[in-house]
Design an enzyme around this catalytic site. Structure first.
Site, PDB file in Angstrom:
ATOM      1  CG  ASP A  20      -2.740   3.986 -10.997  1.00 45.57           C
ATOM      2  OD1 ASP A  20      -3.507   4.467 -10.132  1.00 45.57           O
ATOM      3  OD2 ASP A  20      -1.620   4.466 -11.243  1.00 45.57           O
ATOM      4  CB  CYS A  72      -5.772   2.780   9.323  1.00 44.30           C
ATOM      5  SG  CYS A  72      -4.643   2.237   8.041  1.00 44.30           S
TER       6      CYS A  72
END
Length: 323
Positions: free
Chosen positions: A179, A251
């Site tokens: 993680d 993005c």
């Protein structure tokens, strides 16, 4: 009767109308895959002179065309002004691919890192691996740590690395499934450069969906993304050595996931400094269209006609030696 808006006189319909026209045009590009453009990043580990010659004959030109002072000679990326797409190469065990297809704007965060030979680099959210491949086109790091928490995407990452990287170089690359929020505690002040290409509400794939239920679910999920993005950046800052550079990218066009995330980080740390990258926008304007971000350390590439790259937000930070 319709009248064409001339370049020589102001828009008679007002600024709001013109802004809506531009927004609609960019949304049309985002939701129309036929308009998308694909850059071709040549693999220096299996360089093909014949391929490069063929790209020249087809009218492709090199990205930035040598305008960036820290653009490495070893990186060769070609683009076309038209939405032409080369076929993807098939993965074959033991055979390196000659090129990687990508959104050209995704190279901006890689170049912003200014990678040098021998440096220790962390790609915190690495899958599918395009930016890791691009980093290795720039320099030979002393150590590259590619991390991906999602197990399915991790397999994709491993295959990408296997397809582009020769065996001797693989020895300096570590792939992990941590993680990302735990990386800073696991490897404090370990890296010279850190790239956080964060999970985000990817505007291309999220907008282009015929499943309304899935789209509604994604819209709900994106409310929680800024919290995750800030946590990933906090972990990355712990993993970064003093004097090191950190680049954050997404993005998406979302201000909440872009400028607001960076503002929260800058307001929370006295040893994290913004790095001015406005010069990158000035030198790249031939290939990309940029929207104002209100930040010297942040750039936002927006899709435009003939320049259908992005969305791509890039922010550059430095960790100082004092706290």
């Amino acid at each position: 009767m319709y009248s064409e808006v001339s370049k020589d006189r102001p828009c008679v319909f007002g600024k709001m109308f013109c802004r809506k026209v531009r927004t609609t045009r960019r949304r049309d590009i985002l939701i129309s895959p036929s308009c998308w453009q694909y850059a071709i990043l040549l693999n220096r580990f299996n360089y093909s002179f014949e391929l490069e010659k063929d790209l020249h004959l087809k009218g492709y030109h090199t990205l930035f065309q040598g305008s960036l002072p820290y653009y490495p000679k070893s990186m060769k990326c070609y683009l076309s002004r038209t939405p032409d797409r080369m076929p993807s190469e098939r993965h074959q065990i033991g055979i390196l691919k000659k090129y990687y297809l990508l959104n050209a704007a995704s190279l901006l965060p890689v170049l912003a890192l200014e990678l040098r030979d021998g440096e220790k680099v962390l790609d915190l959210c690495s899958a599918p691996g395009g930016k890791s491949i691009a980093l290795l086109q720039c320099a030979y790091p002393g150590y590259l740590h590619c991390n991906e928490h999602d197990s399915l995407r991790l397999r994709w990452l491993r295959q990408t690395l296997e397809s582009f990287i020769p065996q001797p170089l693989v020895k300096v690359i570590k792939v992990s499934e941590l993680d990302g929020r735990e990386m800073g505690d696991a490897q404090p002040e370990m890296f010279d450069k850190v790239l956080v290409d964060a999970p985000c509400s990817n505007d291309r794939s999220w907008l282009f969906s015929s499943d309304s239920q899935k789209a509604a679910c994604r819209i709900s999920q994106r409310r929680n993304l800024p919290v995750l993005q800030v946590e990933l950046l906090r972990s990355a800052i712990k993993a970064l050595r003093p004097g090191g550079l950190l680049v954050y990218s997404t993005c998406t066009l979302s201000k909440a996931e872009n400028q607001d995330v960076i503002s929260e980080i800058l307001n929370s740390y006295t040893n994290i400094m913004p790095v001015d990258i406005k010069e990158m926008a000035r030198t790249c304007s031939q290939d990309f269209t940029f929207a104002p971000t209100g930040q010297e350390c942040g750039l936002l590439v927006i899709p435009d006609k003939g320049k259908a790259w992005g969305p791509m937000y890039v922010a550059k930070l430095k960790k100082s030696w004092t706290t």
